[in-house]
Design an enzyme around this catalytic site. Structure first.
Site: not given
Length: 324
Positions: A234, A207, A275, A197, A218, A314, A249
């Site tokens: 990871e 958000r 998004s 990610k 982040r 989506y 992602k």
């Protein structure tokens, strides 16, 4: 001039031929629909930066999930937007918190028709917007956060979630959650690890969707966009800790990482069409700059072609309808 003997165009000559020899296809069962449920909402409300995506009430959430199931969509991923937030995201693990109530409702409504999945992260629930608990310096405390993830995992499992989406990018999160689930008897509850990610600008509209309280970024826990090998590392760690599925992602700007992970993984590999990817295509189509349906279909095929076994998108229900 000698006429060519080898003519690859033969296999592109008609729609029927192209369909017959297509190397990559999208099936409704390979699509997962993210859904947002907002505590206190009395009617569904559109999310401005994500045309066609809604903040749901519990009732409209059930209708959206039923529509997805009827279209053949493989699963839904639930995100809860609470009324109140605090430093530790206490509503995330509250049995009567919006995410857990919504999970129970969807399991009862469509749990036999598709896989009900839940986001396991604190960012929607904290008053600072980070994915974990902060220490005295204001930095995310990895190990204290793992304790909260365990609380969330057990709450979501009790609510009936079939798969927990560990999206917080804390070190050791899969190991901690797997051990806690097994100890409490939830041995059948699966783990989707958001393994690679990245700290991406493409999360912007999300958000708004979760009413994020974040200031800053982040980057201390999500991956640097330039690091390809780190994504592999990871994913390898999460597989060794017991993840049932690993994920990359965002999707379209990290197809190289997705292909790397898919090539070495012996468990399913998913990707999240986030998004910002959604919003860009919708905005360009609304302006008449691209063919909306072709762009959506091409984007999903490219993600599948790179190695994704399933895609969070989506457009899941809409595309599943096209594919019927």
């Amino acid at each position: 001039m000698n006429a060519p003997v080898i003519r690859p165009r033969r296999l592109r000559s008609t729609p029927a031929m192209r369909r017959l020899v297509s190397e990559t296809r999208v099936h409704p069962a390979e699509l997962i629909l993210p859904l947002f449920v907002r505590e206190g909402a009395t009617e569904p409300a559109p999310i401005g930066s994500m045309p066609g995506v809604m903040h749901h009430t519990l009732d409209s959430l059930k209708r959206a999930a039923t529509e997805a199931a009827d279209a053949g969509v493989g699963g839904v991923m639930l995100f809860g937007v609470p009324l109140t937030r605090d430093a530790t995201g206490s509503q995330a693990s509250a049995p009567d918190g919006i995410l857990n109530l919504a999970t129970e409702a969807l399991v009862a409504e469509v749990g036999d028709a598709l896989v009900v999945q839940t986001d396991l992260c604190l960012d929607e629930f904290t008053d600072h917007g980070h994915c974990g608990v902060l220490d005295s310096r204001g930095a995310v405390d990895n190990d204290a956060t793992l304790e909260r993830y365990i609380d969330m995992a057990l709450s979501q499992a009790h609510a009936g979630s079939a798969m927990l989406g560990l999206s917080g990018m804390m070190d050791g999160q899969v190991d901690a959650v797997r051990a806690a689930l097994d100890e409490e008897g939830f041995v059948e509850t699966a783990i989707l690890a958001y393994s690679a990610k990245y700290a991406s600008a493409f999360y912007g509209p999300f958000r708004e969707a979760v009413d994020s309280q974040l200031t800053g970024d982040r980057r201390s826990y999500q991956l640097d966009p330039g690091n390809r090998r780190e994504g592999m590392r990871e994913a390898t760690l999460d597989m060794s800790e017991g993840a049932d599925v690993v994920m990359v992602k965002p999707a379209m700007s990290y197809l190289d990482v997705l292909a790397d992970v898919a090539a070495m993984s012996d468990i399913p590999v998913w990707a999240y069409q986030v998004s910002g990817e959604y919003a860009m295509i919708e905005a360009a189509a609304a302006n008449g700059w691209i063919d909306r349906r072709r762009a959506i279909e091409e984007s999903l095929v490219s993600i599948r072609r790179a190695g994704a076994d399933a895609v969070l998108t989506y457009w899941a229900t809409e595309v599943a309808g096209w594919l019927k």
